[in-house]
Design a protein around this motif. Structure first.
Motif, PDB file in Angstrom:
ATOM      1  N   THR A 131       0.737  -1.197  -0.024  1.00 60.90           N
ATOM      2  CA  THR A 131      -0.019  -0.277   0.065  1.00 60.90           C
ATOM      3  C   THR A 131       0.709   1.123  -0.257  1.00 60.90           C
ATOM      4  N   ALA A 135       0.344   3.852  -2.782  1.00 61.62           N
ATOM      5  CA  ALA A 135       0.270   5.833  -2.393  1.00 61.62           C
ATOM      6  C   ALA A 135       1.632   6.827  -2.969  1.00 61.62           C
ATOM      7  N   LYS A 139       4.901   6.876  -7.693  1.00 61.82           N
ATOM      8  CA  LYS A 139       5.128   5.510  -8.293  1.00 61.82           C
ATOM      9  C   LYS A 139       5.810   4.584  -8.396  1.00 61.82           C
TER      10      LYS A 139
END
Length: 507
Positions: A131, A135, A139
């Motif tokens: 995660t 996020a 990226k």
């Protein structure tokens, strides 16, 4: 005084480099390895600590969410759910099995795995790490264009769901940038891998851009490492790295420059064709190369044979496309590309940027400058260290940029590289390319199931990129790694994911 032939010039240069190399290495290494190999761990039955001279210092404090992740992987300190075999197929690592149902993949976690701080590997650990990566901004390249969510499925499994059905999820999760770390690594917006991995070596100290220290982790799930530890020194100067091997200042040296290879004992170097392409990226958004006809003129002006024989002294392969001999299927599937006719440059002024971290690139830029001037361009060069030039390159501040780029580094599949570098919203789009035909071809390749159909779609996407002349592939590099004679089991990985494994040691 008559000019020496280029081959003679290289021999003279080698002689000069050989004369100063040992003292240069000693000065740059600064004794950081002193005593490491000789003072072997008393509990090691195989030998001493492994001294490694690496090319590039960390760019982001060894954060796994950056390219520094590949250092963590090469030191066998951080691990991922899956790993790749030589063909790019997914194999078990921290996950032992997986299955797909529509847009969701379920991964079963390996039992008995602990992080270096003693905490157990759990589904919550995986959810936290993946995660955080999904996020992050920017990226990781492997997640370009991928909307990914993760949740615990049971006490031993996690479910990974993507916005669209994605056949490459297992390969994506093999990227070192998606390493699974302990909870202690995550503090606010930073990720600190010290003491937080699961591999056979624990990172115990990271001294900025100078060095790193790793010790054996005796609770490793895959068995006891043969070496007691690793001592890493960052040595951007290629001459000094090669000299460190000759002078017994290092046991393993990564990325030996071509100019230094002939100075080393042939038994100490290994040369492997890499999925790495040296490319001239052309800025399609602004400046002279906004004109497709001038991009075509630049492409026609480039003589890659001269680069291979001159700068690389034959230790590289001339590029027929963006994907090289490390992916032999690409050449078999490739067809002719329809090209834009070239126009007369008429003295158009351009600036080529590149960096010093890879020793050959400034020479490549100089030779390209000569070739493009002969074709009618006015050419200036801007050469800096990579850390000081990357932001400008990504912002499109150069007319052209020479880059050595890995094509399957992250997933074992080149579709991710093509998307990152040439999609309109790609995170590494140095060419500033925005082309609907390219975006369509990239989307098709990304959605195609693995196997022959996907390989054909990838080559079609490559052809769409080449038709724009946003990138002029120059050559495909070969990695040259130096290993001392008493090194056993060092990895020679064309993807640059492995270097020291559980089986590597110094006799």
């Amino acid at each position: 005084m008559p000019r020496l032939p280029r081959s003679t010039t290289h021999r003279v240069r080698r002689g000069i480099l050989a004369a100063v190399a040992v003292s240069t290495a000693s000065a740059l290494l600064g004794g950081c390895f002193a005593g490491s190999a000789a003072d072997a761990d008393d509990n090691s039955e195989d030998g001493g600590r492994i001294r490694v001279a690496m090319m590039q210092p960390p760019r982001s404090g060894l954060s796994p969410l950056s390219d520094d992740a590949f250092k963590l992987s090469r030191w066998s300190t951080a691990e991922t759910l899956v790993r790749l075999d030589r063909d790019g197929d997914a194999l078990p690592s921290l996950a032992t099995s997986w299955r797909q149902q529509g847009r969701t993949w379920t991964f079963t976690l390996r039992e008995g795995v602990t992080f270096h701080d003693g905490s157990p590997l759990t589904p919550a650990s995986v959810v936290r790490s993946l995660t955080a990566a999904a996020a992050s901004s920017p990226k990781p390249r492997i997640l370009d264009g991928v909307d990914l969510t993760v949740r615990a499925d049971s006490s031993r499994s996690v479910r990974v769901t993507t916005a669209q059905a994605d056949p490459l999820v297992p390969q994506r999760l093999s990227s070192p940038q998606l390493s699974i770390l302990a909870a202690k690594a995550y503090r606010g917006r930073t990720v600190d891998p010290v003491g937080a991995g699961t591999g056979p070596f624990v990172l115990v100290r990271a001294d900025g851009t100078s060095s790193a220290t790793l010790d054996r982790y005796d609770r490793y799930w895959g068995g006891r490492a043969k070496a007691p530890g690793i001592d890493v020194r960052y040595v951007p100067d290629g001459t000094a790295r090669a000299a460190a091997l000759r002078s017994d200042e290092a046991d393993i040296v990564e990325a030996v420059p071509v100019s230094q290879a002939a100075l080393l004992d042939r038994k100490l170097i290994t040369e492997v064709p890499m999925p790495r392409t040296n490319t001239l990226y052309l800025n399609t958004e602004r400046g002279a190369f906004r004109d497709p006809a001038l991009r075509a003129a630049a492409r026609e002006a480039v003589d890659a044979r001269a680069l291979v024989s001159g700068v690389y002294e034959g230790r590289a392969d001339r590029a027929g496309g963006l994907l090289g001999p490390a992916l032999p299927w690409a050449a078999k599937l490739r067809t002719a590309v329809r090209r834009t006719p070239a126009a007369d440059p008429k003295g158009a002024t351009i600036t080529i940027g590149t960096f010093t971290d890879r020793a050959e690139l400034p020479e490549v830029a100089q030779l390209l400058q000569q070739q493009l001037r002969e074709a009618g361009f006015k050419v200036e060069l801007d050469v800096r260290e990579y850390t000081h030039i990357e932001a400008d390159a990504l912002a499109g501040k150069f007319d052209a940029f020479v880059l050595s780029r890995a094509t399957v580094l992250d997933s074992g599949d080149p579709a991710a590289y093509l998307y990152s570098d040439f999609a309109g919203d790609g995170s590494f789009n140095i060419s500033q390319l925005s082309d609907s035909a390219v975006d369509s071809a990239l989307a098709t390749a990304a959605a195609t199931a693995t196997g022959e159909a996907r390989r054909k779609a990838v080559v079609t996407a490559e052809a769409a990129v080449l038709a724009t002349d946003a990138a002029v592939p120059l050559l495909h590099e070969r990695v040259i790694q130096g290993d001392a004679e008493n090194v056993v089991g060092a990895a020679h990985d064309p993807r640059e994911r492995e270097l020291i494994t559980v089986d590597t040691y110094v006799q």
